[in-house]
Design an enzyme around this catalytic site. Structure first.
Site, PDB file in Angstrom:
ATOM      1  N   ASP A  75       0.811  -1.212   0.000  1.00 31.72           N
ATOM      2  CA  ASP A  75       0.000   0.000   0.000  1.00 31.72           C
ATOM      3  C   ASP A  75       0.851   1.272   0.000  1.00 31.72           C
ATOM      4  O   ASP A  75       0.667   2.150   0.821  1.00 31.72           O
ATOM      5  CB  ASP A  75      -0.907  -0.048   1.250  1.00 31.72           C
ATOM      6  N   ASN A  81       6.662  -7.634   6.609  1.00 30.20           N
ATOM      7  CA  ASN A  81       5.428  -7.010   7.055  1.00 30.20           C
ATOM      8  C   ASN A  81       4.229  -7.729   6.455  1.00 30.20           C
ATOM      9  O   ASN A  81       4.107  -7.826   5.224  1.00 30.20           O
ATOM     10  CB  ASN A  81       5.375  -5.540   6.615  1.00 30.20           C
ATOM     11  N   GLU A  82       3.386  -8.232   7.332  1.00 28.56           N
ATOM     12  CA  GLU A  82       2.099  -8.825   6.940  1.00 28.56           C
ATOM     13  C   GLU A  82       2.187  -9.863   5.837  1.00 28.56           C
ATOM     14  O   GLU A  82       1.421  -9.818   4.876  1.00 28.56           O
ATOM     15  CB  GLU A  82       1.103  -7.736   6.543  1.00 28.56           C
ATOM     16  N   ASN A 106      -0.445  -5.688  13.401  1.00 28.34           N
ATOM     17  CA  ASN A 106      -1.109  -4.567  12.739  1.00 28.34           C
ATOM     18  C   ASN A 106      -2.612  -4.817  12.835  1.00 28.34           C
ATOM     19  O   ASN A 106      -3.105  -5.817  12.293  1.00 28.34           O
ATOM     20  CB  ASN A 106      -0.725  -4.511  11.254  1.00 28.34           C
ATOM     21  N   TYR A 140      -6.698  -3.033  12.894  1.00 29.02           N
ATOM     22  CA  TYR A 140      -7.499  -1.870  12.540  1.00 29.02           C
ATOM     23  C   TYR A 140      -8.938  -2.015  13.025  1.00 29.02           C
ATOM     24  O   TYR A 140      -9.868  -1.726  12.279  1.00 29.02           O
ATOM     25  CB  TYR A 140      -7.428  -1.655  11.020  1.00 29.02           C
ATOM     26  N   TYR A 165     -10.935  -0.982   9.489  1.00 25.40           N
ATOM     27  CA  TYR A 165     -11.307  -2.031   8.526  1.00 25.40           C
ATOM     28  C   TYR A 165     -12.299  -3.020   9.138  1.00 25.40           C
ATOM     29  O   TYR A 165     -13.070  -3.654   8.434  1.00 25.40           O
ATOM     30  CB  TYR A 165     -10.067  -2.788   8.036  1.00 25.40           C
ATOM     31  N   GLU A 215       0.887  -1.397  14.058  1.00 26.33           N
ATOM     32  CA  GLU A 215       0.029  -0.493  13.277  1.00 26.33           C
ATOM     33  C   GLU A 215      -1.356  -0.460  13.888  1.00 26.33           C
ATOM     34  O   GLU A 215      -1.941  -1.516  14.182  1.00 26.33           O
ATOM     35  CB  GLU A 215      -0.115  -0.952  11.816  1.00 26.33           C
ATOM     36  N   TRP A 239      -0.184   3.969  12.852  1.00 24.84           N
ATOM     37  CA  TRP A 239      -0.043   4.015  11.389  1.00 24.84           C
ATOM     38  C   TRP A 239      -0.795   5.229  10.905  1.00 24.84           C
ATOM     39  O   TRP A 239      -1.995   5.290  11.109  1.00 24.84           O
ATOM     40  CB  TRP A 239      -0.614   2.759  10.722  1.00 24.84           C
TER      41      TRP A 239
HETATM   42  C1  GCB Z   1      -1.417  -2.342   6.675  1.00 22.44           C
HETATM   43  C2  GCB Z   1      -0.115  -2.257   5.964  1.00 22.44           C
HETATM   44  C3  GCB Z   1       0.226  -0.846   5.567  1.00 22.44           C
HETATM   45  C4  GCB Z   1      -1.010  -0.146   5.020  1.00 22.44           C
HETATM   46  C5  GCB Z   1      -2.050  -0.109   6.113  1.00 22.44           C
HETATM   47  C6  GCB Z   1      -3.341   0.561   5.670  1.00 22.44           C
HETATM   48  O1  GCB Z   1      -1.712  -3.249   7.386  1.00 22.44           O
HETATM   49  O2  GCB Z   1       0.949  -2.823   6.704  1.00 22.44           O
HETATM   50  O3  GCB Z   1       1.252  -0.870   4.608  1.00 22.44           O
HETATM   51  O4  GCB Z   1      -0.743   1.118   4.531  1.00 22.44           O
HETATM   52  O5  GCB Z   1      -2.360  -1.409   6.512  1.00 22.44           O
HETATM   53  O6  GCB Z   1      -3.485   1.756   5.837  1.00 22.44           O
HETATM   54  O7  GCB Z   1      -4.193  -0.133   5.120  1.00 22.44           O
END
Ligand code: GCB
Length: 598
Positions: free
Chosen positions: A162, A419-420, A473, A475, A479, A510, A555
């Site tokens: 991303d 990462n991920e 990470n 959200y 998300y 994150e 993040w």
């Molecule tokens: C993640 C990724 C990061 C993205 C972020 C997002 O998990 O590691 O690279 O930018 O989510 O904002 O979706």
């Protein structure tokens, strides 16, 4: 790998400036031998910079393939008899380099340096032509991966991470000299025992003559404090320097000693090199992450090297400004998401006592997700046709180069191998197990981890068993449970309790919410400044209830550019600062919390 440095025996020239530049969308330059003379039909391009946004041309921004750079430089007359080296701090994602008509180097990987001994072609006092072809294509065998797809309207670069696929010469290019017999590498490992510090050093010597490194040469190692006073000395290619009344390097107080290594031949100084050394220890004890024996709580960010116009081009103004903003907000650390950053950044972190999680460029090794959007992709992640053994070799080499470059930085306390990535399949386990082993073999002194993503919950993740630290990470509230912070809080806490049961330290690498600066609401909805602040506060309540959580990295530090997508409006807006570094409201929320903690 030692950085070029001016010392009593070494000199360097920085080749930054305007280079001749030409894109090669048809890929004809290698056949036509564009390095053999002045680059035809060239424009000017600054180095260091990504080329993508400098010219006002969509063809340049979205270019796929080779880009040619060329400059000329006069080898200083005074370098007669010296070994002359050409070094690129980075060329993204791969390059071939010629000096005049001779190919001198080729390198895979966009974020670590490479160099070539060009003594045979660099006559002191004469000008040389330096040409580099830099290729930006991402494939299953590159780190990070991608696919170039043939479409009816031409080739299109697809990738699973991303951030925008900026390319070019992102960091300085150097010409430097050393004596033919020279110090090739230095490794330091530091220790602390009460008021006594130790610096275990190992010097590698190389040279034109077979005599280099044997008893004919003497190696001296002198350790000086920050005022330049000698505190310890030793002779020999390896040894231990002991410092009574040591001043340790610590978070927030990056005290540095200078290790001066001299290579001598009788009374004559052949080569010398100075290395900044911070004396500190790192270890994991249960769910604690100890720096100098004290539990450390990470506050800070996942960042990016990303700027308007410059793209990923290194810029000292933003380096200093970003660190000033991190200090203002109370950040004590950051992660080099999602690739090794310029060495200037780590040097600065060393000096300022900022703690760094150092990550490889292995991002997007997960075709089940793209920029946070979980969906199906027509590719399996790990398979003979996609990410395979050859990809792992490239990944292993990226780890070798990262550790070789950054092993002596006191700021680096933890390696992140990816990462991920996909981490729930046996194929992912088989892919990663040797990479963890390799990292530990290269550096037994630092913990090793990887960053897990939401598809791999507790009990499902087959890679976490290799990791010293659990990096997550997540959200919830963005998300997942979008707009529902109460539901997010419950679900997030439940998941974290599952991870806490594993008995390892947990760093939230994150958490964040896209936020349009200037969008305000009294009943906060996603995208507003108020929602971002409330989202962060919800996360903090959860973290504070789980003892194993020993760090929080929001993040992102700043908004950044991404590829075009229907879920990205002018890039990723999860920055706490805008792309031009104005604070959103959440910056004050974080400042209140973090300045209270540190
Ligand atoms: C993640 C990724 C990061 C993205 C972020 C997002 O998990 O590691 O690279 O930018 O989510 O904002 O979706």
């Amino acid at each position: 790998m030692l950085r070029p440095r001016d010392t009593a025996t070494r000199e360097r020239r920085n080749l930054s400036g305007l280079w001749a530049f030409r894109l090669d969308p048809a890929g004809v330059g290698r056949e036509a031998g564009w390095w053999q003379g002045r680059l035809p039909e060239a424009r000017e391009m600054p180095v260091p910079a990504s080329y993508n946004d400098v010219l006002v041309d969509a063809g340049v921004r979205d270019h796929i393939g080779d880009a040619w750079y060329q400059t000329t430089v006069r080898v200083p007359r005074g370098w007669a008899g010296q070994r002359v080296v050409l070094r690129f701090d980075s060329a993204t994602h791969r390059a071939v380099v010629w000096v005049d008509d001779v190919e001198v180097a080729s390198h895979e990987g966009g974020y670590t340096p490479f160099e070539a001994d060009i003594t045979a072609y660099a006559r002191p006092g004469r000008e040389i032509r330096v040409t580099a072809v830099v290729n930006n294509e991402l494939t299953w065998q590159s780190v990070p991966p991608g696919v170039v797809e043939d479409t009816p309207s031409g080739r299109r670069q697809n990738y699973f991470h991303d951030f925008f696929n900026y390319a070019g010469l992102h960091r300085p290019v150097w010409l430097y000299c050393t004596s033919p017999d020279h110090i090739d590498d230095i490794t330091v490992v530091t220790g602390l025992d009460g008021a006594v510090g130790t610096v275990d050093y190992r010097v590698e010597v190389a040279g034109a003559g077979e005599a280099a490194g044997d008893a004919v040469r003497q190696i001296r190692a002198v350790l000086e404090d920050a005022e330049g006073a000698e505190v310890a000395r030793s002779t020999g290619a390896s040894g231990v320097l002991t410092v009574e009344g040591v001043r340790p390097w610590q978070p927030g107080a990056g005290y540095l000693y200078t290790l001066r290594v001299e290579l001598a031949d009788g009374g004559e100084l052949v080569d010398d090199y100075t290395l900044a050394v911070g004396i500190r220890t790192v270890e994991i004890d249960g769910t604690n992450f100890l720096i100098n024996g004290e539990p450390f709580y990470f506050t800070g960010f996942g960042k990016h090297e990303d700027l308007p116009i410059r793209g990923k081009g290194h810029d000292d103004v933003f380096l200093v400004h970003d660190f000033a903003l991190m200090e203002w907000i109370g950040a004590n650390s950051f992660r080099t998401s999602h690739y090794p950053y310029a060495e200037e950044v780590l040097d600065h972190a060393d000096r300022h006592g900022i703690v760094v999680i150092d990550e490889t460029a292995a991002v997007g090794q997960n075709t089940g997700v793209g920029g946070g959007i979980v969906g199906s992709r027509p590719y399996p992640t790990f398979s003979p046709e996609t990410i395979n053994d050859a990809s792992r070799d490239v990944h292993a080499q990226a780890i070798r180069e990262l550790v070789a470059r950054d092993k002596n930085h006191p700021c680096v306390v933890l390696w992140s191998v990816a990462n991920e990535p996909e981490s729930t399949t046996e194929a992912s386990r088989d892919y990663f197990e040797p990479l963890f082993a390799l990292t530990r073999e290269l550096d037994p002194t630092r913990p090793v981890g990887f960053v897990n993503m939401l598809l791999a919950r507790p009990g499902m993740d087959l890679v976490m068993q290799f990791s010293d630290v659990i990096m997550l990470n997540r959200y919830y509230g963005w998300y997942l449970n979008t707009g529902d912070l109460a539901g997010a809080e419950t679900a997030w806490q439940a998941e974290l309790e599952g991870w806490a049961a594993e008995g390892k330290p947990i760093i939230i690498t994150e958490y964040g919410a896209d936020t349009i600066t200037g969008l305000h609401q009294v009943t906060p909805q996603p995208w507003s400044e108020e929602y971002q602040a409330e989202y962060l506060e919800m996360n903090h309540r959860v973290f504070d209830r789980i003892d194993a959580v020993i760090g929080e990295h929001v993040w992102n530090f700043a908004d950044f550019a991404t590829k075009s997508a229907i879920f990205r409006v002018d890039g990723n807006k999860k920055g706490v600062f805008t792309r031009d570094r104005h604070p959103k409201s959440a910056a004050h929320t974080l400042r209140r919390r973090w300045r209270g903690k540190n």
